[in-house]
Design a protein around this motif. Structure first.
Motif, short mmCIF file in Angstrom:
data_model
loop_
_atom_site.label_atom_id
_atom_site.label_comp_id
_atom_site.label_asym_id
_atom_site.label_seq_id
_atom_site.Cartn_x
_atom_site.Cartn_y
_atom_site.Cartn_z
N ALA A 43 0.85 -1.20 0.00
CA ALA A 43 0.00 0.00 0.00
C ALA A 43 0.89 1.25 0.00
N PRO A 44 0.39 2.35 -0.57
CA PRO A 44 1.20 3.57 -0.63
C PRO A 44 1.60 4.06 0.76
N MET A 45 2.68 4.81 0.81
CA MET A 45 3.16 5.37 2.08
C MET A 45 2.16 6.40 2.61
N ILE A 46 2.17 6.55 3.93
CA ILE A 46 1.39 7.59 4.58
C ILE A 46 2.29 8.34 5.57
N ASN A 47 1.79 9.44 6.06
CA ASN A 47 2.51 10.25 7.04
C ASN A 47 2.51 9.55 8.40
N HIS A 48 3.69 9.30 8.94
CA HIS A 48 3.75 8.64 10.26
C HIS A 48 3.31 9.58 11.38
N PRO A 51 -3.27 11.01 10.96
CA PRO A 51 -4.33 10.19 11.57
C PRO A 51 -4.39 8.76 11.03
N GLU A 52 -4.00 8.57 9.77
CA GLU A 52 -4.07 7.22 9.20
C GLU A 52 -3.10 6.28 9.91
N PRO A 261 8.64 5.17 12.13
CA PRO A 261 8.42 3.72 12.21
C PRO A 261 8.43 3.08 10.81
N PRO A 262 8.65 1.77 10.74
CA PRO A 262 8.62 1.07 9.45
C PRO A 262 7.19 0.88 8.98
N VAL A 263 6.66 1.89 8.31
CA VAL A 263 5.23 1.99 7.99
C VAL A 263 4.69 0.75 7.27
N SER A 264 5.40 0.27 6.26
CA SER A 264 4.86 -0.84 5.45
C SER A 264 4.78 -2.12 6.29
#
Lengths: 387, 387
Positions: A43-48, A51-52, A261-264
């Protein structure tokens, strides 16, 4: 540095990527990842800081706490399991503290070494590889070694395929030294084998994403009891990256992390936790019991010797088998890898080349285990082994 | 702990996952990841001790070294950029060492704090947020502060959108103190902005995967000069996880890691490096120059004030803009997020709520930047801003 060396570095020539064939990955971590969990990473990256991501942490954190069986917050770090060992040591102890290390293999030794690197005075209660930490022996030694600030122990020793009876060990430490900190390395056990942090009154418990959690390596999870948080407040270890206070503060204020953090991998963890709860904690434990029994049963039927001396303490996440007389582990592993795309692990440290290990934790089917054991049997025969 | 608290922890109820709409992620990391790099993460797990993973490291490592412009080995760790800061400090310094920290914002402050946490005596050469490290000022202060074991500096300060002239700063440190260790935090610059480790004679350089490298967060990369490796040998800092020697040893013996690496992120890095080399290092730099000029130009055309006081040192990876008088950053960011799925970053530390930041590094198109700046212009007007 000469002028020649200061010249620009050219683009390196590297070998082309070759696709990896479908493998039956049977090492004790990284473990296979279910297809939907693999896909979740894409999934695409988001801002750590948005809110997501907070929503993910809000789903992930209490479910991790359920698997830890703790009412303390589970903190997460971008790290390997060894990072969990270091994180435990630097948050509760101080240089010069006397700490007891119960060691039954390579990862227990590593935890003791980390504590020593930070100036902790470590007393070792060491057992031969393949043995479990006998509570009677531990009790006698602890009495000699008192006083001590804490006791560190490995739940499941990945290098030997032995699971310690943490509930009994923790109870005896608590009885002998009510204030001692009980630090449990649960890297290759938590979520696969029963471990109950609060009911068993454990003080620090940590684990790694690449084991029973069915996601790739890169997230370390750790929780601390009220007793450990008190110790943290007075601990004089140098620390910043591993500091619990900053991590807890950011988690409590915003469901986020103090650093990126390692988002994926959190996308993967979120989906993996869905699947784990769908299966159920007890059902996961039962599946690992069956896996351990099956693999050990097959090994013994082949006349092979398990490293675990006592079947009651043989691990249900990894089985370590001695290489038969005259058979080189390396040759066996190479045949399995090259001919069958089955990947087993060699021994570690002084047992390298003298044993092999089969991982059966996280995501696997009965067929995976059967294929692996069938192939081991066939290749051992080809290599001249007769039971 | 009461008996009540020791009861089993029930399965928590959590909110369902809601899909994240397609966003224009314009924070200075995590940065957007190209679709094929995202997809690369979804490949099945492999053994981190096997030939398939070694093959990845053999492709990745020399190409990282090319982007670092170094003949030293680039080492990789499962960590955030802050891990790079800690890894640098604990490998070359000792408690009690006198080290100079050149600080132009939040991340420079963090690096100094980490060194202090480890007992380093830090002298700060501090500039106001928005200023660059003026070499004349640095030179005068360094003369006062000598002797010192090393000088730490930030290449690109993510909190202020200012890029230091590392080549000039490094040259003057080297002239004043030939043996001083030059530690460069290149987390939000390396691969996007020119930086040449060996030609500029830098001693420690580190970066993070979630910035210019176009992959998710979770890998920290670090390299050390011969001078830094010598310092490492005598450094008395406690360390284990971050230890360079064990990491180099495993890399040189087998193209592997001493602990479990984040395998899926290495899949991504491998593919991202293909794309970066296809584009070309100079072309990447030129694209970032154009991006910086475009974003700053648009901001200035709107009559907005950049945090970077001197256009020559404004960053080409992140632009920091002061919130206009009477406009709340939070309101602007919320409108952008909720109405346009454009994600910008708030200010950090004392500038939270007083500025906003636009990331333009790694994977982006001109259209992404234009959409973001158009929306900023529109929403500022709606919020009552008149240039």
């Amino acid at each position: 540095m000469t002028i020649q060396e200061r010249k620009a570095i050219p683009v390196p020539q590297v070998e082309a990527r070759t696709p990896v064939p479908r493998q039956n990955l049977r090492v004790p971590g990284p473990t296979p990842v279910p297809p939907d969990v693999l896909e979740a990473q894409a999934a695409p990256m988001i801002n750590h800081r948005g809110p997501e991501f907070s929503a993910i942490m809000k789903r992930v954190t209490p479910r991790l706490e359920y698997f830890f069986q703790t009412r303390s917050r589970v903190l997460t770090y971008p790290a390997s399991g060894t990072g969990g060992q270091e994180c435990a040591v630097v948050n509760v102890f101080s240089p010069g503290d006397h700490v007891v290390s119960i060691i039954i293999g390579n990862f227990g030794t590593r935890l003791a070494k980390i504590a020593e690197a930070y100036g902790v005075k470590v007393s070792r209660i060491e057992f031969a590889w393949g043995e479990f930490a006998d509570p009677a022996v531990v009790e006698a030694r602890l009495k000699e070694l008192a006083p001590y600030k804490g006791v560190m122990m490995t739940h499941n020793e990945t290098s030997t395929g032995v699971t310690n009876d943490i509930q009994t060990l923790a109870a005896l430490v608590r009885r002998l030294s009510p204030d001692a900190l009980i630090v449990v390395d649960a890297v290759s056990s938590l979520s696969s084998l029963p471990l109950e942090m609060d009911p068993w009154d454990l003080d620090v418990v940590f684990t790694g994403s690449q084991k029973g959690w069915m996601i790739p390596p890169g997230i370390m999870m750790i929780a601390a009891s009220e007793r450990a948080w008190q110790a943290h407040k007075t601990s004089k270890m140098p620390r910043f990256y591993w500091d619990w206070s900053s991590t807890l503060k950011q988690l409590e204020s915003s469901w986020q992390h103090p650093t990126t953090p390692p988002v994926s991998l959190f996308y993967a963890l979120d989906v993996a936790l869905d699947k784990m709860l769908d299966e159920g904690r007890e059902a996961i434990f039962a599946r690992h019991v069956r896996a351990g029994e099956y693999v050990r049963g097959r090994a013994q039927a082949m006349g092979l010797e398990l490293l675990a001396k006592d079947a009651r303490y043989a691990s249900n996440t990894v089985t370590a088998i001695r290489a038969p007389e005259g058979i080189e582990t390396k040759a066996l592993l190479k045949k399995l890898h090259d001919q069958d795309q089955i990947v087993l692990a060699d021994g570690q440290d002084h047992m390298k080349g003298k044993m092999f290990r089969i991982g059966h934790l996280g995501y696997f089917t009965d067929a995976d285990l059967q294929q692996a054991m069938d192939a081991v049997e066939r290749h051992l025969k080809e290599l001249g082994y007769r039971a």
